[in-house]
Design a protein around this motif. Sequence first.
Motif, mmCIF file in Angstrom:
data_model
loop_
_atom_site.group_PDB
_atom_site.id
_atom_site.type_symbol
_atom_site.label_atom_id
_atom_site.label_comp_id
_atom_site.label_asym_id
_atom_site.label_seq_id
_atom_site.Cartn_x
_atom_site.Cartn_y
_atom_site.Cartn_z
ATOM 1 N N GLY A 313 48.164 55.768 40.124
ATOM 2 C CA GLY A 313 47.094 56.055 41.067
ATOM 3 C C GLY A 313 45.713 56.184 40.461
ATOM 4 O O GLY A 313 44.748 56.501 41.172
ATOM 5 N N ALA A 314 45.580 55.913 39.177
ATOM 6 C CA ALA A 314 44.291 56.112 38.503
ATOM 7 C C ALA A 314 43.267 55.023 38.827
ATOM 8 O O ALA A 314 42.062 55.266 38.781
ATOM 9 N N SER A 315 43.720 53.814 39.146
ATOM 10 C CA SER A 315 42.793 52.703 39.410
ATOM 11 C C SER A 315 42.273 52.778 40.841
ATOM 12 O O SER A 315 43.036 53.006 41.781
ATOM 13 N N LYS A 316 40.972 52.543 41.013
ATOM 14 C CA LYS A 316 40.354 52.646 42.324
ATOM 15 C C LYS A 316 40.326 51.279 43.014
ATOM 16 O O LYS A 316 39.830 50.305 42.434
ATOM 17 N N PRO A 317 40.850 51.169 44.247
ATOM 18 C CA PRO A 317 40.749 49.900 44.984
ATOM 19 C C PRO A 317 39.303 49.419 45.039
ATOM 20 O O PRO A 317 38.373 50.214 45.205
ATOM 21 N N ALA A 318 39.118 48.105 44.886
ATOM 22 C CA ALA A 318 37.770 47.538 44.766
ATOM 23 C C ALA A 318 37.478 46.532 45.866
ATOM 24 O O ALA A 318 38.365 45.793 46.305
ATOM 25 N N GLY A 319 36.223 46.503 46.319
ATOM 26 C CA GLY A 319 35.769 45.496 47.269
ATOM 27 C C GLY A 319 34.770 44.546 46.628
ATOM 28 O O GLY A 319 34.298 43.609 47.266
ATOM 29 N N ASN A 320 34.467 44.785 45.362
ATOM 30 C CA ASN A 320 33.493 43.995 44.626
ATOM 31 C C ASN A 320 34.015 43.874 43.206
ATOM 32 O O ASN A 320 34.765 44.739 42.752
ATOM 33 N N HIS A 321 33.650 42.828 42.481
ATOM 34 C CA HIS A 321 34.095 42.799 41.088
ATOM 35 C C HIS A 321 32.968 43.233 40.143
ATOM 36 O O HIS A 321 33.044 43.057 38.940
ATOM 37 N N VAL A 322 31.949 43.881 40.724
ATOM 38 C CA VAL A 322 30.910 44.556 39.947
ATOM 39 C C VAL A 322 31.166 46.064 40.060
ATOM 40 O O VAL A 322 31.161 46.605 41.162
ATOM 41 N N PRO A 323 31.404 46.773 38.963
ATOM 42 C CA PRO A 323 31.626 48.220 39.046
ATOM 43 C C PRO A 323 30.447 48.929 39.711
ATOM 44 O O PRO A 323 29.287 48.554 39.519
ATOM 45 N N ARG A 324 30.743 49.948 40.471
ATOM 46 C CA ARG A 324 29.704 50.648 41.230
ATOM 47 C C ARG A 324 28.666 51.308 40.340
ATOM 48 O O ARG A 324 27.536 51.540 40.766
ATOM 49 N N SER A 325 29.025 51.625 39.102
ATOM 50 C CA SER A 325 28.075 52.290 38.204
ATOM 51 C C SER A 325 27.090 51.320 37.567
ATOM 52 O O SER A 325 26.128 51.744 36.936
#
Length: 513
Positions: A313-325
């Motif tokens: 459960g450590a990985s966060k589902p993503a909607g973009n392949h650019v990290p939010r940070s």
Amino acid sequence: MNGRLRVALGFVLCALLTGSAFHPAVAQAKPEGEMRWALYVTLPPVWFDPGEVSGQLTPFWVLYALHDALVKPMPGNMLSPSLAESWTVSADQLVYEFKLREGIKFHNGDPFTAEDVKFSFHRAKGSKILHDKVREVEVVGPSRVRFILHEPWPDFITFYGTILSGAGWIVPKKYVERVGDDGFKRAPVGLGPYKFVSYTPGIELVMEANEDYWRKVPSVKRLVFKSVPESTTRLAMLKRGEVDIAYLLEAPQAQEVKRDPKLKLAFSGGIAIFYLDFLDQWDPKSPWHDRRVRLAANYAIDRQALSEAETLGASKPAGNHVPRSFEFALPLEPYPYDPAKAKQLLAEAGYPNGFDAGELHQLPPYFALGEAIVGYLQAVGIRLKMRGMERGAFMALISSKKAKGLCVCSTALYGNAASRLSEVIPSNGAWAYGGYPDIDALFKEQAVETDRKKREATLHQIQRLVYERVRYGPIFEYVWPSGVGPRVAEPALSLIDLYPWSAPLEEVRLKKN
């Protein structure tokens, strides 16, 4: 990273050294002991040479040990002055001049000079964009080097000073010219905190502390990187004390570490984003050419369940392949898990009974992830067979742009939204099988835009268009478990922001007896 990767306009002195962590090495205790890692892939000799780096992060396992860069990501500073004490940027943003650290020698005793910087830049094979943008590298003096650009390019320091390429990592000109590229890979010489001792193909790399390293004397005398492809074997070696850190454990082994009071479970990552790439979408005859089919595949995947199964459960589902940070990132919500909607979309596209979609190429060694995705797509009627292969063969096939079907790919390019998009979204990207003329034009436009707000708006527009057109299927921001043994005082995991492995290696420590 936001403001940390921006370079001030004008002829401004950049990033002077601060903090005791960057003071030259003073009298310190002698390095002691041996620390061992179990790696999940085989170390190829090309990873010993900064000039061979091409878009992947894993070679920096070795580069952070054997080599050093003018500027590089370090704890607390994504653009840390290293071999360069400082740098300046001209008012017209065409000239970057670096003041080099003096009195430093390579592991073989050769002095480090500006000639090595120029030589290293020109031989770096995976740095096409840098070579295209830089008009000239000028040696101003033994400790000064100047990069002159064809036109203002706001990402110069992002590409040169982070780990997007190996162009800023320095090799000894005289030594390479004497032994040749192949000779250098057999016996690499660098400026880093550790020296090359031996390499046994498919087995291990052994390194020894460089007690003259400018930043600080390493704590551990000897480092050993062992190639151990099987997760169960990595755990067994950790439990027996044969290794001190076992990278990338699969979920069952991670749970076992969690239950063992002598071991520690450590999570690291966040830089790599896995995504489903529809390689045939550019072929008008392919089902994947239809946006509805690509959207159906996205709705078919339960990203949170994949995270639970693969990374506890450590990985966060993503909607973009650019990290939010990342600077200029556009936050986009992951596609929801909706198999009924997926089947409806397939029916609307003319595939009420699904279709045979060929092969799914899975980035090694994440084969359990690939099998799970095959299962999710099969459940809505998209029939695939996973094709597993060795990592080198996989990279060669995907980069050849001859693969068919789907790819569970991953990108871990550092920098900002532009650098992250650069290899996948423009038509000429190293991993792009096609593209959109309007997005290509926007990408070229942002690359020379020096107004930050205008550039951000353009990059946001690109990311929004990519999302709306379902160019690919982001899966999750990969955060993974490793096992740490009882002898380790400091594993140095994630000391550098979004760098998931042990680094800087001069910071690793064993417990005192």
